[in-house]
Write a protein that holds these residues in place. Structure first.
Motif, PDB file in Angstrom:
ATOM      1  N   ILE A   1       0.830  -1.205   0.000  1.00 20.30           N
ATOM      2  CA  ILE A   1       0.000   0.000   0.000  1.00 20.30           C
ATOM      3  C   ILE A   1       0.864   1.254   0.000  1.00 20.30           C
ATOM      4  N   GLU A   2       2.146   1.082   0.326  1.00 20.05           N
ATOM      5  CA  GLU A   2       3.109   2.180   0.224  1.00 20.05           C
ATOM      6  C   GLU A   2       4.422   1.590  -0.241  1.00 20.05           C
ATOM      7  N   LYS A   3       4.941   2.106  -1.374  1.00 15.09           N
ATOM      8  CA  LYS A   3       6.130   1.531  -1.992  1.00 15.09           C
ATOM      9  C   LYS A   3       7.304   2.478  -1.804  1.00 15.09           C
ATOM     10  N   PRO A   4       8.506   1.931  -1.679  1.00 12.95           N
ATOM     11  CA  PRO A   4       9.685   2.806  -1.602  1.00 12.95           C
ATOM     12  C   PRO A   4       9.937   3.474  -2.954  1.00 12.95           C
ATOM     13  N   SER A   5      10.369   4.688  -2.906  1.00 15.27           N
ATOM     14  CA  SER A   5      10.625   5.461  -4.126  1.00 15.27           C
ATOM     15  C   SER A   5      12.106   5.807  -4.232  1.00 15.27           C
ATOM     16  N   SER A   6      12.530   6.148  -5.444  1.00 17.40           N
ATOM     17  CA  SER A   6      13.929   6.487  -5.683  1.00 17.40           C
ATOM     18  C   SER A   6      14.309   7.725  -4.903  1.00 17.40           C
ATOM     19  N   ALA A   7      15.611   7.764  -4.524  1.00 14.01           N
ATOM     20  CA  ALA A   7      16.072   8.872  -3.691  1.00 14.01           C
ATOM     21  C   ALA A   7      17.548   9.097  -3.939  1.00 14.01           C
ATOM     22  N   THR A   8      18.020  10.237  -3.458  1.00 10.53           N
ATOM     23  CA  THR A   8      19.422  10.626  -3.573  1.00 10.53           C
ATOM     24  C   THR A   8      19.951  10.910  -2.185  1.00 10.53           C
ATOM     25  N   VAL A   9      21.182  10.474  -1.937  1.00 11.60           N
ATOM     26  CA  VAL A   9      21.795  10.684  -0.633  1.00 11.60           C
ATOM     27  C   VAL A   9      23.262  11.041  -0.859  1.00 11.60           C
ATOM     28  N   PRO A  10      23.793  11.981  -0.069  1.00 12.42           N
ATOM     29  CA  PRO A  10      25.226  12.286  -0.192  1.00 12.42           C
ATOM     30  C   PRO A  10      26.079  11.189   0.424  1.00 12.42           C
ATOM     31  N   VAL A  11      27.321  11.143   0.033  1.00  9.87           N
ATOM     32  CA  VAL A  11      28.242  10.157   0.598  1.00  9.87           C
ATOM     33  C   VAL A  11      28.374  10.398   2.100  1.00  9.87           C
ATOM     34  N   GLY A  12      28.209   9.308   2.903  1.00 12.04           N
ATOM     35  CA  GLY A  12      28.283   9.435   4.356  1.00 12.04           C
ATOM     36  C   GLY A  12      26.950   9.731   4.999  1.00 12.04           C
ATOM     37  N   GLY A  13      25.904   9.953   4.208  1.00 16.09           N
ATOM     38  CA  GLY A  13      24.593  10.243   4.772  1.00 16.09           C
ATOM     39  C   GLY A  13      23.770   8.989   5.028  1.00 16.09           C
ATOM     40  N   ASP A  14      22.638   9.147   5.719  1.00 11.84           N
ATOM     41  CA  ASP A  14      21.732   8.044   6.026  1.00 11.84           C
ATOM     42  C   ASP A  14      20.438   8.218   5.243  1.00 11.84           C
ATOM     43  N   ILE A  15      19.800   7.080   4.922  1.00 10.67           N
ATOM     44  CA  ILE A  15      18.541   7.131   4.197  1.00 10.67           C
ATOM     45  C   ILE A  15      17.717   5.907   4.581  1.00 10.67           C
ATOM     46  N   VAL A  16      16.391   6.072   4.575  1.00  9.62           N
ATOM     47  CA  VAL A  16      15.478   5.003   4.950  1.00  9.62           C
ATOM     48  C   VAL A  16      14.466   4.810   3.825  1.00  9.62           C
ATOM     49  N   PHE A  17      14.281   3.574   3.384  1.00 10.14           N
ATOM     50  CA  PHE A  17      13.263   3.205   2.413  1.00 10.14           C
ATOM     51  C   PHE A  17      12.178   2.435   3.152  1.00 10.14           C
ATOM     52  N   VAL A  18      10.923   2.817   2.939  1.00 10.11           N
ATOM     53  CA  VAL A  18       9.797   2.264   3.700  1.00 10.11           C
ATOM     54  C   VAL A  18       8.825   1.585   2.732  1.00 10.11           C
ATOM     55  N   ALA A  19       8.396   0.380   3.114  1.00 16.63           N
ATOM     56  CA  ALA A  19       7.350  -0.350   2.394  1.00 16.63           C
ATOM     57  C   ALA A  19       6.307  -0.787   3.402  1.00 16.63           C
ATOM     58  N   LYS A  20       5.017  -0.627   3.046  1.00 19.70           N
ATOM     59  CA  LYS A  20       3.937  -0.964   3.960  1.00 19.70           C
ATOM     60  C   LYS A  20       2.990  -1.961   3.294  1.00 19.70           C
ATOM     61  N   VAL A  21       2.507  -2.933   4.108  1.00 24.44           N
ATOM     62  CA  VAL A  21       1.604  -3.973   3.629  1.00 24.44           C
ATOM     63  C   VAL A  21       0.412  -4.025   4.583  1.00 24.44           C
ATOM     64  N   GLU A  22      -0.781  -4.014   4.007  1.00 25.29           N
ATOM     65  CA  GLU A  22      -1.988  -4.103   4.829  1.00 25.29           C
ATOM     66  C   GLU A  22      -2.295  -5.576   5.125  1.00 25.29           C
ATOM     67  N   ALA A  23      -2.563  -5.866   6.387  1.00 20.88           N
ATOM     68  CA  ALA A  23      -2.691  -7.259   6.829  1.00 20.88           C
ATOM     69  C   ALA A  23      -4.123  -7.644   7.139  1.00 20.88           C
ATOM     70  N   LYS A  24      -5.102  -6.902   6.664  1.00 17.51           N
ATOM     71  CA  LYS A  24      -6.487  -7.244   6.999  1.00 17.51           C
ATOM     72  C   LYS A  24      -6.897  -8.596   6.430  1.00 17.51           C
ATOM     73  N   ASP A  25      -6.439  -8.910   5.221  1.00 16.43           N
ATOM     74  CA  ASP A  25      -6.815 -10.167   4.579  1.00 16.43           C
ATOM     75  C   ASP A  25      -5.778 -11.252   4.791  1.00 16.43           C
ATOM     76  N   LEU A  26      -4.756 -10.989   5.593  1.00 14.95           N
ATOM     77  CA  LEU A  26      -3.657 -11.937   5.764  1.00 14.95           C
ATOM     78  C   LEU A  26      -3.775 -12.591   7.127  1.00 14.95           C
ATOM     79  N   LEU A  27      -3.528 -13.897   7.150  1.00 18.09           N
ATOM     80  CA  LEU A  27      -3.585 -14.634   8.409  1.00 18.09           C
ATOM     81  C   LEU A  27      -2.267 -14.612   9.150  1.00 18.09           C
ATOM     82  N   ARG A  28      -1.192 -14.350   8.437  1.00 15.49           N
ATOM     83  CA  ARG A  28       0.105 -14.279   9.096  1.00 15.49           C
ATOM     84  C   ARG A  28       0.953 -13.219   8.389  1.00 15.49           C
ATOM     85  N   LYS A  29       2.127 -12.991   8.910  1.00  9.72           N
ATOM     86  CA  LYS A  29       2.996 -11.944   8.392  1.00  9.72           C
ATOM     87  C   LYS A  29       3.508 -12.311   6.997  1.00  9.72           C
ATOM     88  N   PRO A  30       3.465 -11.386   6.057  1.00  9.60           N
ATOM     89  CA  PRO A  30       4.002 -11.677   4.714  1.00  9.60           C
ATOM     90  C   PRO A  30       5.527 -11.747   4.749  1.00  9.60           C
TER      91      PRO A  30
END
Length: 1298
Positions: free
Chosen positions: A183-212
């Motif tokens: 439901i939320e996908k990671p997108s392309s990004a730019t980071v300087p050398v030595g910097g930190d970056i976080v990519f986030v992906a989200k999955v809705e679990a309403k129809d899931l019986l266990r963790k994907p």
């Protein structure tokens, strides 16, 4: 994240992307060559610019490398190193011992203005060179060919930024069908050398019986899960409220080689979703002076990595190592002046490993043309021709007779219709017809020993779209066909949808076909998702059109129907809609239903059916069918009903019987089932058990019902009924609860028979056995006046009768009973009626016939030897006629006498007689005459039975009464006569009375004249018997006749006397001597019972004068008077000198005399006292003893010691001190230890120890206490637990030994 071993970089610092197909869809063939280009800094500083055909190269920015570069191991031959190949813009080799080959396919660079310049220039500049131009540069170098196996190898190290391998590009990619999970996908990004970056992906679990499952990739195949560390972290969180899984990839302190394409894949069962994104790492450019020659030298001389190329210093702009202090050498000049066969030797000498790159650089440098001996004019360096065109390669020979050979990529060319050879004078021409891309190669011509070469570039003409695609408007499930026409047959085109290339794989919905110059994109079964802008791209143009796909109107032919299904039966939901090919989704309570082994979803034409093989309670709910793409939905409600059921089998109780001990809490939980939840009713008999009950209550929660009894009682036993009801039916079950308890107390026992020290008792079992069989009984008794009961048996009695023994006769007792079952011991019964153990007497003794007449028989007997506490009430005499067993009681009332006459007998008959002794305990055993008696009078000679004490002299004192009974026998009655000293006895002095069996002589007051010998005569007819009885009447004796003083010396007086004249008719037994001081005349006894007629009286006081008197004594006592000495005795002090002695003389006075010494002296002896001291010694040891629990026990021993010994008692080597249960005595050396009411705990080894100053001694014995106590009784007595445990173990051991 661990750092990669090497980085893929191009001179501009950007990571090299994976190879992708070019615009025409065909992959360029991998070429193996080397290219060395000076860095931009070198160009800026004017270091050896590259010129081609005298033209200056245009200053352009460095672009990504277009060459395919490979590193190939060079074997060592004859001690010389073959230089390794390498190039700028390649990936550095991994740090490994074995040299590996890395092959890459060149990427298609973006089109620039330089491409146009290259198309019009015969010799393109290095910035615009492509793969084909590199072939031309390398064809003239030695060792130009690359082994074929090297083209298929891949580097053995991993690196961030690696793309797909060339050999994998043509393989079909098996990708699971995508679904909407992210439901939320990671997108392309730019980071300087030595910097930190976080990519986030989200999955809705309403129809899931266990963790994907989620995976993060770098490039195509590198799974980043194994690369986590300080630079890479993967995190997962889950929000329970929003039902969303959040997955994060943290890149910490990014490096420039982290740039590249990343991919996130999420999968759950048969669902799959993925997303690609790019990471760009920016790095500031650093202007640095780089020595080109350093790229051709070894990385470190003499180190472990010697022999590897240090191209990273040039590619990554690292600091250049210090050069050796050796003088600079112009390698370029040396190589230009050397022969080609000396190039390798020169490169090895100066540490240059990239020989081919260096030679390529030399090729670009302006050269001085040497005049050829074979060619007047050589081939141009490069030729260019359009695809499909014709090219002429012309060479002018200096010697026309020289044989000429043409080569293509080193292979000789033979004349064919494609290759035509022409001769015009000295010109030799090779014509290549209908040029294709296969003709793009390096060509050479050899004339004798000389050779010249060129390179042919085949340029493709742009493909133009002659007829574009047209817009399409259609409905779902229709066929869509987009058509375009291009300018050239066989051209490659690319179909796009909304700017994204349309997948045309095997599993794709899209199908591409071509017919000549026409190209088609076909969608057989259109869906609403196919709506969009479609475009077709060719090298010479683009065409696009809009495709609109609308839904068909939805018609419902059959709606879903509500259903009520019993649990376990199949469920079938079916609907029929139009259009028939519209897919749809099934939902239950808003949750998507996925097909499984149990759930089957069927779609056939217009019919959509949901089948559930076996229904469960979870299948109840609201079902919805949603046609895909439509806002309408079909709904139905499924109601699952399940008849109620009681699951008693889960109790695991035999016969559904629950047994519990009274007083405990019972909670009986029984699983139940039923849908809807059934109504539960517990009943016992006709009584309903409520939930609000205090002690007994029933509760129902969810899928189980419970019965709780806080404190169970006997009345709770019985059958309990469970009734379950719901709309699906009714079910009942029964549970039997058995409350077991200790049994009731038995009724008071009966004592039907009592013996002397025993009794027999019987009783009835208790009315209620506590729900458990009676195992046995305990019996206790006590004295009636006591309150302490004593247990008689330690092993259970199985029967209902018992005989207690060892009771004290005559003491009233009571007994009681305890019943025992598996639960415990009952309360005691009521005591029995008090009874007293009484024993019947023993049988009478000495039964004899005393007299027999013609009608009577007189018998007599002696009392029983044992009478007992019950005493003797009397005797019963019985007789029977000989030959019969009919005993007749002769005396109706008991007789206390030991003689009885049976009367009323028939003369001449024979009878048997027996006598019984009776008391409160009953009749004794009879004493029977051994022989029958003839009833007939018989003459019996007389016989006097003189008593034993009359056989000797019968002595009596004067004044005492004399009463003598002398029995006799004889029949008929004998005649008795008495004589004294041969004379008849005067009746006035002595009374005589005769009976049938004895004669009595009686003297009321005896005198000495009654003494004498009495003769008794008994006569029957001619038979006579006599007996003499000696009677002696004694009196007090008279005093002695004369008492005289024989001598006096010192403190001693010698007396002599004569016996008395009258001895009192009895022998003199002794004398009593007394003394009296003349001054006081008070008499004191000196000695008594003296038997001799002379005596010496000692220890008289000097200076006193004494008189003496003597009494005589016989059996009657002392004489009434005493005889006194006529003279006195004066006790004087003895003299000490002879003169004094001579002055003494005997003299006599009328009443006393003094006897003086004669000069003799008495010598006394000194005797030493005997030493009676001795160490303790036991004269009587202790003896092993058995004691009865509850009865006092004593241990005795005797010890001799002087001085008196200290006695210490010990139990099991422990001294007994101040213990109230023990009493210790010591009297005259006899030591006693009394143990009060011992218990089995008191058993053990006892020691008596005697100690005095001379030593010590000890004796031991073992005491065993029979009978014991229960654990509860020992606890009540306060016995420590460890001793109770020890006692229990010992008791078990003793029982096992028995």
């Amino acid at each position: 994240m661990p750092e990669p071993t090497k980085k893929d970089e191009t001179p501009n610092g950007q990571p090299e992307e994976s190879v992708a197909p070019d615009s025409n869809g065909a992959l360029p063939l991998p070429e193996i060559s080397l290219e060395v280009s000076p860095p931009p800094e070198a160009v800026a500083e004017g270091k050896e610019p590259v010129e081609t055909d005298g033209k200056k190269p245009e200053p352009t920015e460095p672009e990504p490398s277009q060459a395919v570069v490979a590193q190939e191991p060079s074997p060592v031959e004859n001690g010389s190193n073959q230089p390794q190949t390498g190039g700028v813009g390649v990936k550095e080799q991994a740090e490994s011992d074995n040299s590996t080959v890395k092959e890459e396919v060149p990427c298609s660079p973006p089109p620039t203005d330089d491409d146009d310049a290259a198309a019009t220039t015969p010799s393109p500049t290095p910035q615009a060179e492509d793969a084909n131009s590199l072939k031309k540069l390398s064809i003239e170098l030695p060792n130009d060919s690359v082994p074929v196996p090297a083209m298929g190898r891949k580097d053995s190290v991993w690196s961030l930024g690696e793309g797909q391998a060339p050999e994998d590009l043509e393989k079909p990619i098996d990708t699971p069908p995508l679904s909407t999970l992210l439901i939320e996908k990671p997108s392309s990004a730019t980071v300087p050398v030595g910097g930190d970056i976080v990519f986030v992906a989200k999955v809705e679990a309403k129809d899931l019986l266990r963790k994907p499952t989620i995976k993060w990739f770098k490039g195509k195949w590198m799974d980043l899960a194994s690369k986590t560390g300080k630079h890479l972290q993967l995190k997962e969180t889950f929000d329970r409220f929003t039902k969303i899984h959040t997955f994060e990839m943290h890149i910490i302190k990014a490096k420039d080689n982290y740039a590249g394409n990343y991919r996130c894949e999420v999968s759950y069962k048969d669902k799959f979703d993925s997303c690609s994104f790019d990471l760009e790492v920016k790095e500031a450019e650093q202007a640095q002076s780089i020595d080109i020659r350093s790229a051709f030298k070894r990385s470190s001389e003499g180190q472990d990595d010697a022999g590897e190329l240090d191209f990273s210093g040039l590619l990554k702009h690292r600091e250049v190592k210090q050069q050796d202090d050796a003088p600079e050498v112009d390698v370029w000049e040396i190589l230009k002046n050397a022969r080609p066969d000396q190039y390798e030797k020169i490169a090895f000498m100066y540490g240059i490993t990239d020989l081919r790159g260096l030679l390529k650089r030399m090729k670009k440098m302006p050269k001085e043309e040497k005049k050829s001996e074979a060619f007047a004019k050589k081939l141009e360096p490069a030729y260019q021709v359009d695809k499909g065109g014709k090219i002429r390669l012309v060479v002018d020979l200096a010697d026309p007779t020289v044989e000429l050979k043409w080569y293509k990529n080193g292979q000789e060319i033979r004349p064919t219709p494609k290759y035509i050879f022409e001769h015009k004078g000295t010109q030799r021409i090779m014509v290549i017809n209908n040029c294709s891309m296969m003709d793009d190669a390096a060509y050479s011509v050899a004339a004798g020993d000389e050779k010249c070469s060129t390179e042919l570039f085949v340029k493709e003409l742009p493909i133009k779209i002659v007829k574009g695609i047209e817009p399409v408007k259609t409905t779902v499930n229709e066929r869509i066909e987009l058509e375009c026409e291009v300018s050239e047959e066989g051209a490659q085109v690319k179909w796009m949808k909304n700017g994204v290339e349309v997948p045309t794989g095997v599993r794709s919905r899209y199908r591409v076909k071509s017919e000549g110059t026409k190209h088609f994109l076909v969608i057989d079964d259109a869906s609403k998702e196919d709506t969009g802008t479609y475009s077709v791209m060719a090298s010479g143009g683009t065409s696009e059109a809009h495709v609109q796909v609308d839904l068909k109107p939805l018609k419902i032919y059959q709606d879903l129907q509500d259903m009520t299904v019993k649990l376990g039966e199949p469920i079938k939901l079916q609907c029929e809609i139009y259009p028939g090919n519209v897919p749809g989704r099934w939902y239950r309570n808003g949750q998507l239903i996925q097909p499984s082994d149990r759930i089957n979803i069927i779609h056939r034409n217009k019919i959509h059916r949901l089948e559930i093989a076996t229904s469960s309670l979870h299948d109840a709910g609201d079902y919805t069918f949603v046609p895909e793409g439509y806002s309408q939905s079909l709904c139905a409600k499924i109601h699952i009903i399940d008849p109620p059921r009681v699951h008693l089998e889960s109790l695991n109780f035999p016969d559904n019987t629950v047994t519990i001990v009274a007083g405990n809490k019972l909670r009986l939980e029984i699983p139940i089932s039923g849908e809807p939840a059934p109504r539960v009713v517990w009943m016992k008999g006709e009584r309903v058990i409520l939930e609000s009950g205090h002690r007994v209550r029933a509760e129902t929660h969810g899928d189980q019902t419970s019965l709780t009894i806080e404190v169970t009682e006997r009345e709770d036993s019985g059958n309990y009924k469970i009734v379950l009801q719901n709309e699906a039916g009714e079910d009942t079950a029964s549970v039997k609860i058995k409350v077991v308890d200790i049994p009731d107390a038995p009724e008071a026992p009966l004592v039907p028979e009592v013996g002397g020290d025993w009794c027999s008792m019987t009783w009835e079992p208790p009315k209620y056995d506590g729900g458990s069989p009676i195992l046995g009984y305990f019996v206790e008794r006590k004295k009636k006046q006591s309150s302490r009961w004593m247990r008689l048996n330690f092993d259970l009695i199985k029967e209902t009768q018992f005989e207690p023994k060892k009771m004290i006769e005559g003491v009233p007792y009571e007994v009681r009973i305890f019943a025992v079952n598996a639960i415990g011991v009952s309360k005691p019964s009521e005591p029995s009626k008090a009874f007293t153990p009484l024993a019947v007497t023993s049988e009478p003794t000495m039964l004899v016939v005393d007299d027999v007449t013609d009608t009577t028989v007189t018998v007599k007997w002696r009392p029983p030897e044992t009478i007992g506490a019950a005493g003797l009430d009397g005797y019963l005499v019985e007789y029977c006629i000989e030959g019969t067993d009919d005993w007749v009681i002769s005396n109706k009332e008991l007789t206390e006498k030991t003689k009885y006459t049976i009367t009323g007998l028939s003369p001449g008959c024979k009878i048997l007689v027996r006598v019984k002794a009776l008391n409160a305990a009953g009749a004794s055993a009879p004493r029977t005459l051994q022989h029958s008696i003839l009833v007939k009078e018989v003459v019996e000679p007389p016989k006097i039975r003189v008593p034993r004490h009359l056989k000797m002299t019968y002595t009596r004192r004067v004044g005492e009464a004399v009463n003598l009974v002398v029995p006799f026998m004889g029949k008929p009655r004998p005649k008795v006569t008495w004589l004294k000293d041969g004379q008849a006895i005067e009746p006035t002095h002595v009374n005589i009375r005769n009976t049938d069996c004895d004669s009595i002589i009686f003297i009321r007051k005896a005198e000495r004249s009654h003494s004498g010998k009495y003769e008794m005569s008994v006569q029957v007819e001619n038979h006579k018997d006599t007996a003499i009885i000696d009677i002696q009447i004694v009196d007090l004796p008279g005093p002695p006749q004369a008492v005289t003083i024989e001598d006096v010396w010192g403190g001693n007086v010698a007396l002599v006397w004569t016996p008395p004249k009258d001895n009192g008719n009895a022998p003199i037994t002794g004398y009593t001597i007394q003394k009296a001081d003349k001054k006081t005349m008070e008499w004191y006894t000196c000695i008594e019972h003296y038997h001799r007629n002379c005596i010496t009286i000692t220890e008289l006081v000097v200076g006193n004068e004494y008189f003496f008197r003597i009494f005589s004594e016989n059996m009657c006592g002392l004489s009434e008077s005493a005889t006194q000495t006529k003279k006195s005795a004066l006790i004087v002090k003895e003299g000490n000198s002879p003169h004094d002695t001579a002055q003494h003389q005997y003299h006599a006075q009328p009443h006393s005399f003094t006897l003086t010494p004669t000069g003799m002296q008495l010598k006394t002896h000194n005797f030493e006292d005997h030493d009676f001291k001795e160490a303790p010694k036991f004269t009587q040891p202790l003896i092993n003893t058995f004691a009865i629990a509850g009865y006092n026990a004593t241990l005795n021993c005797s010890v001799r010691a002087n001085p008196r010994a200290k006695v210490i008692w010990m139990k099991n080597k422990m001294t007994i001190i101040d213990d109230p249960r023990y009493r210790m005595f010591s009297n005259q050396g006899v030591c006693t230890l009394e143990i009060r009411k011992p218990s089995p705990y008191d058993g053990g080894m006892y020691t008596c120890k005697a100690i005095n100053d001379l030593g010590e001694a000890q004796v031991d014995c073992k005491l065993e206490v029979k009978g014991g106590f229960t654990f509860y009784e020992l606890m009540q007595r306060g016995v420590p637990l460890h001793l109770i445990d020890k006692y229990m173990n010992e008791s078990k051991t003793v029982e096992q030994e028995k």
